[in-house]
Design an enzyme around this catalytic site. Structure first.
Site, mmCIF file in Angstrom:
data_model
loop_
_atom_site.group_PDB
_atom_site.id
_atom_site.type_symbol
_atom_site.label_atom_id
_atom_site.label_comp_id
_atom_site.label_asym_id
_atom_site.label_seq_id
_atom_site.Cartn_x
_atom_site.Cartn_y
_atom_site.Cartn_z
ATOM 1 N N GLY A 46 41.570 67.100 46.170
ATOM 2 C CA GLY A 46 41.552 66.841 45.066
ATOM 3 C C GLY A 46 40.547 66.103 44.735
ATOM 4 N N GLN A 51 34.060 60.474 40.000
ATOM 5 C CA GLN A 51 33.506 61.962 40.918
ATOM 6 C C GLN A 51 32.179 63.160 40.840
ATOM 7 O OE1 GLN A 51 37.109 62.532 43.240
ATOM 8 N NE2 GLN A 51 35.821 62.217 45.314
ATOM 9 N N CYS A 89 36.593 62.717 51.893
ATOM 10 C CA CYS A 89 36.418 62.161 51.382
ATOM 11 C C CYS A 89 35.008 63.559 50.076
ATOM 12 C CB CYS A 89 36.046 61.005 50.107
ATOM 13 S SG CYS A 89 35.810 60.876 48.738
ATOM 14 N N HIS A 131 44.614 58.570 47.042
ATOM 15 C CA HIS A 131 43.242 58.733 47.042
ATOM 16 C C HIS A 131 42.592 58.961 46.102
ATOM 17 C CE1 HIS A 131 39.723 59.937 49.692
ATOM 18 N NE2 HIS A 131 39.468 59.767 48.554
ATOM 19 N N GLU A 132 43.027 60.211 45.478
ATOM 20 C CA GLU A 132 42.387 60.583 43.940
ATOM 21 C C GLU A 132 42.892 58.962 43.218
ATOM 22 O OE1 GLU A 132 40.184 62.177 44.073
ATOM 23 O OE2 GLU A 132 40.975 63.319 45.660
ATOM 24 N N HIS A 135 40.553 56.575 42.977
ATOM 25 C CA HIS A 135 39.216 56.667 42.524
ATOM 26 C C HIS A 135 39.005 56.583 41.177
ATOM 27 C CE1 HIS A 135 36.583 58.848 45.303
ATOM 28 N NE2 HIS A 135 37.583 59.577 45.770
#
Length: 166
Positions: A46, A51, A89, A131-132, A135
């Site tokens: 992902g 990012q 990550c 997780h994404e 972010h």
């Protein structure tokens, strides 16, 4: 399409809250295409827009059929169960942590044209959704783990588990 540079955890952009996408235009389509190409090149599960330094609510998640899901303005709308496992990550290269996540997760998002849809996943996909989406609010998985492991330590632990299982 173009490869973007993936920021690492010391970059302040990774710790900021992203703004919602309001324009579903060519610039968004280019960003999504670049995220997909960058993710494929990095061989990750992902990737979120912050990012690559873009503070917009856009993520790409690879599902269990190896499809790249495009999630614009995603929200976690349901979760069930619990799993604990290693998580890494692309913005924290060479480091892994043990993190608890839901076993199943469901998200509601928009596609690149602004149409709403829902997607759900289990195991690694559920982990990746959570997780994404974190972010997008300026959080990293490192906030959920007591210790970070190196690639070498992870390989040793996996090898020991495999030997115990034989």
């Amino acid at each position: 399409m173009a490869l973007r540079t993936i920021l690492t955890d010391n970059d302040p952009a990774l710790h900021k809250v992203c703004r919602p996408v309001t324009n579903f235009d060519g610039r968004l389509h280019d960003l999504i295409d670049d995220l997909k190409e960058t993710l494929a090149n990095a061989n990750g599960a992902g990737l979120a827009a912050p990012q690559v330094g873009i503070l917009r609510r856009v993520v790409i998640v690879v599902d269990d059929q190896e499809n790249m899901l495009e999630l614009v303005n995603p929200e976690l709308i349901a979760q069930e169960g619990e799993q604990e496992g290693f998580e890494g990550c692309l913005s924290v290269p060479g480091r892994w942590g043990i993190v608890k996540r839901p076993q199943k997760a469901k998200v509601r998002a928009q596609d690149r044209n602004g149409n709403f849809f829902e997607a759900e996943g289990e195991d690694i996909v559920a982990r990746c959704f959570c997780h994404e989406l974190e972010h997008l609010d300026g959080h990293l998985f490192t906030e959920h783990t007591d210790r970070l492991y190196t690639n070498e330590e992870l390989d040793e632990m996996i090898q020991a588990q495999e030997e115990d299982g034989e």
